[in-house]
Design a protein around this motif. Structure first.
Motif, PDB file in Angstrom:
ATOM      1  N   ASN A  89     -34.032  32.920 -43.701  1.00 15.72           N
ATOM      2  CA  ASN A  89     -33.134  33.184 -44.790  1.00 15.72           C
ATOM      3  C   ASN A  89     -33.067  34.601 -45.255  1.00 15.72           C
ATOM      4  O   ASN A  89     -32.917  35.116 -46.415  1.00 15.72           O
ATOM      5  CB  ASN A  89     -33.473  32.312 -46.112  1.00 15.72           C
ATOM      6  N   VAL A  90     -33.558  35.435 -44.330  1.00 11.26           N
ATOM      7  CA  VAL A  90     -33.595  36.930 -44.364  1.00 11.26           C
ATOM      8  C   VAL A  90     -32.069  37.546 -43.915  1.00 11.26           C
ATOM      9  O   VAL A  90     -31.627  37.212 -42.919  1.00 11.26           O
ATOM     10  CB  VAL A  90     -34.832  37.497 -43.566  1.00 11.26           C
ATOM     11  N   SER A  91     -31.532  38.376 -44.582  1.00 11.98           N
ATOM     12  CA  SER A  91     -30.434  38.825 -44.226  1.00 11.98           C
ATOM     13  C   SER A  91     -30.472  39.949 -43.156  1.00 11.98           C
ATOM     14  O   SER A  91     -31.338  40.772 -43.211  1.00 11.98           O
ATOM     15  CB  SER A  91     -29.818  39.424 -45.299  1.00 11.98           C
ATOM     16  N   GLU A  92     -29.653  40.016 -42.022  1.00 10.72           N
ATOM     17  CA  GLU A  92     -29.786  40.905 -40.787  1.00 10.72           C
ATOM     18  C   GLU A  92     -28.507  41.474 -40.573  1.00 10.72           C
ATOM     19  O   GLU A  92     -27.347  40.966 -40.812  1.00 10.72           O
ATOM     20  CB  GLU A  92     -30.305  40.173 -39.690  1.00 10.72           C
ATOM     21  N   GLU A  93     -28.459  42.847 -40.325  1.00 11.27           N
ATOM     22  CA  GLU A  93     -27.121  43.510 -39.882  1.00 11.27           C
ATOM     23  C   GLU A  93     -27.005  43.351 -38.691  1.00 11.27           C
ATOM     24  O   GLU A  93     -27.506  43.677 -37.538  1.00 11.27           O
ATOM     25  CB  GLU A  93     -27.115  45.006 -40.331  1.00 11.27           C
ATOM     26  N   TYR A  94     -25.761  42.795 -38.236  1.00 12.30           N
ATOM     27  CA  TYR A  94     -25.341  42.720 -36.935  1.00 12.30           C
ATOM     28  C   TYR A  94     -24.000  43.507 -36.537  1.00 12.30           C
ATOM     29  O   TYR A  94     -23.300  43.782 -37.552  1.00 12.30           O
ATOM     30  CB  TYR A  94     -24.831  41.276 -36.776  1.00 12.30           C
ATOM     31  N   LEU A  95     -24.079  44.032 -35.395  1.00 14.28           N
ATOM     32  CA  LEU A  95     -22.859  44.990 -34.934  1.00 14.28           C
ATOM     33  C   LEU A  95     -22.090  44.086 -33.803  1.00 14.28           C
ATOM     34  O   LEU A  95     -22.498  43.245 -33.026  1.00 14.28           O
ATOM     35  CB  LEU A  95     -23.630  46.248 -33.794  1.00 14.28           C
ATOM     36  N   SER A  96     -20.890  43.968 -34.298  1.00 11.45           N
ATOM     37  CA  SER A  96     -19.854  43.127 -33.759  1.00 11.45           C
ATOM     38  C   SER A  96     -18.850  43.932 -32.688  1.00 11.45           C
ATOM     39  O   SER A  96     -18.243  44.723 -33.531  1.00 11.45           O
ATOM     40  CB  SER A  96     -19.348  42.143 -34.801  1.00 11.45           C
ATOM     41  N   LEU A  97     -18.502  43.311 -31.717  1.00 16.22           N
ATOM     42  CA  LEU A  97     -17.505  44.100 -30.858  1.00 16.22           C
ATOM     43  C   LEU A  97     -16.101  43.145 -30.940  1.00 16.22           C
ATOM     44  O   LEU A  97     -15.273  43.488 -30.037  1.00 16.22           O
ATOM     45  CB  LEU A  97     -17.926  44.204 -29.533  1.00 16.22           C
ATOM     46  N   LYS A  98     -16.076  42.503 -31.979  1.00 19.63           N
ATOM     47  CA  LYS A  98     -15.065  41.411 -31.950  1.00 19.63           C
ATOM     48  C   LYS A  98     -13.586  42.507 -31.922  1.00 19.63           C
ATOM     49  O   LYS A  98     -12.634  41.970 -31.511  1.00 19.63           O
ATOM     50  CB  LYS A  98     -14.939  40.513 -33.141  1.00 19.63           C
ATOM     51  N   TYR A  99     -13.653  43.319 -32.719  1.00 24.07           N
ATOM     52  CA  TYR A  99     -12.378  44.156 -33.105  1.00 24.07           C
ATOM     53  C   TYR A  99     -12.122  45.038 -31.656  1.00 24.07           C
ATOM     54  O   TYR A  99     -10.919  45.011 -31.111  1.00 24.07           O
ATOM     55  CB  TYR A  99     -12.762  45.329 -34.083  1.00 24.07           C
ATOM     56  N   PHE A 100     -12.996  45.223 -30.778  1.00 24.99           N
ATOM     57  CA  PHE A 100     -12.848  45.717 -29.298  1.00 24.99           C
ATOM     58  C   PHE A 100     -12.222  44.808 -28.545  1.00 24.99           C
ATOM     59  O   PHE A 100     -11.117  45.058 -27.808  1.00 24.99           O
ATOM     60  CB  PHE A 100     -14.074  46.277 -28.873  1.00 24.99           C
ATOM     61  N   TYR A 101     -12.785  43.471 -28.464  1.00 24.85           N
ATOM     62  CA  TYR A 101     -12.116  42.376 -27.541  1.00 24.85           C
ATOM     63  C   TYR A 101     -10.558  42.189 -28.117  1.00 24.85           C
ATOM     64  O   TYR A 101      -9.725  41.925 -27.053  1.00 24.85           O
ATOM     65  CB  TYR A 101     -13.134  41.169 -27.766  1.00 24.85           C
ATOM     66  N   ASP A 102     -10.518  42.140 -29.584  1.00 25.46           N
ATOM     67  CA  ASP A 102      -9.201  42.011 -29.985  1.00 25.46           C
ATOM     68  C   ASP A 102      -8.142  43.231 -29.559  1.00 25.46           C
ATOM     69  O   ASP A 102      -6.988  42.871 -29.152  1.00 25.46           O
ATOM     70  CB  ASP A 102      -9.001  42.013 -31.442  1.00 25.46           C
ATOM     71  N   LYS A 103      -8.693  44.300 -29.619  1.00 28.80           N
ATOM     72  CA  LYS A 103      -7.840  45.451 -29.045  1.00 28.80           C
ATOM     73  C   LYS A 103      -7.405  45.144 -27.526  1.00 28.80           C
ATOM     74  O   LYS A 103      -6.197  45.352 -27.262  1.00 28.80           O
ATOM     75  CB  LYS A 103      -8.601  46.892 -29.368  1.00 28.80           C
ATOM     76  N   ILE A 104      -8.429  45.067 -26.894  1.00 29.81           N
ATOM     77  CA  ILE A 104      -8.141  45.093 -25.264  1.00 29.81           C
ATOM     78  C   ILE A 104      -7.399  43.640 -24.878  1.00 29.81           C
ATOM     79  O   ILE A 104      -6.358  43.921 -24.339  1.00 29.81           O
ATOM     80  CB  ILE A 104      -9.500  44.817 -24.489  1.00 29.81           C
ATOM     81  N   SER A 105      -7.243  42.745 -25.815  1.00 23.53           N
ATOM     82  CA  SER A 105      -6.344  41.532 -25.668  1.00 23.53           C
ATOM     83  C   SER A 105      -5.098  42.097 -25.954  1.00 23.53           C
ATOM     84  O   SER A 105      -4.055  41.665 -25.104  1.00 23.53           O
ATOM     85  CB  SER A 105      -6.891  40.352 -26.588  1.00 23.53           C
ATOM     86  N   LEU A 106      -4.737  42.801 -26.782  1.00 28.29           N
ATOM     87  CA  LEU A 106      -3.532  42.903 -27.360  1.00 28.29           C
ATOM     88  C   LEU A 106      -2.839  44.239 -26.266  1.00 28.29           C
ATOM     89  O   LEU A 106      -1.695  43.999 -25.722  1.00 28.29           O
ATOM     90  CB  LEU A 106      -3.484  43.867 -28.741  1.00 28.29           C
ATOM     91  N   LEU A 107      -3.741  45.230 -25.923  1.00 31.32           N
ATOM     92  CA  LEU A 107      -3.393  45.996 -24.804  1.00 31.32           C
ATOM     93  C   LEU A 107      -3.060  45.295 -23.299  1.00 31.32           C
ATOM     94  O   LEU A 107      -2.088  45.754 -22.692  1.00 31.32           O
ATOM     95  CB  LEU A 107      -4.460  46.939 -24.606  1.00 31.32           C
ATOM     96  N   LEU A 108      -3.704  44.177 -23.076  1.00 33.21           N
ATOM     97  CA  LEU A 108      -3.340  43.684 -21.676  1.00 33.21           C
ATOM     98  C   LEU A 108      -2.244  42.822 -21.684  1.00 33.21           C
ATOM     99  O   LEU A 108      -1.637  42.786 -21.019  1.00 33.21           O
ATOM    100  CB  LEU A 108      -4.843  42.743 -21.614  1.00 33.21           C
TER     101      LEU A 108
END
Length: 219
Positions: A89-108
């Motif tokens: 139950n300890v909050s941890e900060e995660y770095l996510s590349l979801k935006y990058f995947y979304d961007k690549i998907s749109l470009l493809l």
């Protein structure tokens, strides 16, 4: 980062850069140094605990440069941060590349349209994502494009997706096997699939009737 240091980094670190992503670098509007850093994050995973000290140690640049790169990628909307509670139950900060995947998907998808693949159903990607309940990865988008370029019509692809979901599988490799089997059987459209299912159900029903026959009652 100087070219000499960049080459040293690429030789010493196991950084994989997919060709289909490399071709889209100009459209990402970032320089080569930042792209290499982004690929380093890409190789770590889609989401991971943000630890600038560890990134600095692994990537081989000062923490201030790590934070500068992170800030630039965030401003470009290629990465984001999420706060997630762990098992304790300890909050941890995660770095996510979801935006990058979304961007690549749109470009493809844009690249596919620019290539003039007019017969490709523009909603096909959206249909698959809706069935899967998630965004397709760039690799998965390439697989779908390969199906189309291999003259598999969109109707068969949609039916294969439904078949996979019914079986509780949301994996394009599994769907690829379904399409392969259907091609071997000569299926061309949805009607061929329905006829085969009907024959299969009839055979299954006949076997069940034989199994359920009470031979002790037979005179």
């Amino acid at each position: 980062m100087k070219q000499k240091n960049l080459l040293k980094l690429l030789k010493s670190k196991n950084i994989i850069i997919p060709l289909y992503i490399y071709k889209l670098v100009p459209k990402l509007e970032i320089d080569l140094d930042l792209f290499i850093f982004l690929m380093y994050l890409y190789n770590i995973g889609e989401k991971f605990i943000f630890n600038p000290q560890q990134l600095s140690k692994d990537f081989g640049i000062p923490i201030k440069d790590i934070l500068t790169n992170i800030d630039m990628l965030s401003n470009k909307k290629l990465i984001s941060f999420e706060i997630i509670k762990n098992d304790k139950n300890v909050s941890e900060e995660y770095l996510s590349l979801k935006y990058f995947y979304d961007k690549i998907s749109l470009l493809l998808i844009e690249e596919t349209n620019e290539m003039g693949v007019e017969s490709l159903d523009s909603n096909l990607f959206e249909i698959i994502e809706k069935e899967f309940g998630r965004v397709l990865t760039p690799i998965e988008l390439e697989i779908v494009k390969a199906w189309h370029e291999g003259n598999i019509n969109d109707e068969l692809i949609k039916e294969a997706v439904k078949e996979a979901v019914i079986n509780g599988v949301t994996n394009l490799r599994y769907i690829d096997k379904i399409l392969y089997e259907w091609q071997k059987k000569g299926f061309k459209n949805k009607d061929d699939i329905e006829k085969n299912r009907k024959r299969h159900n009839e055979v299954k029903k006949e076997k069940m009737e034989v199994f359920e026959y009470d031979w002790l009652e037979d005179d």
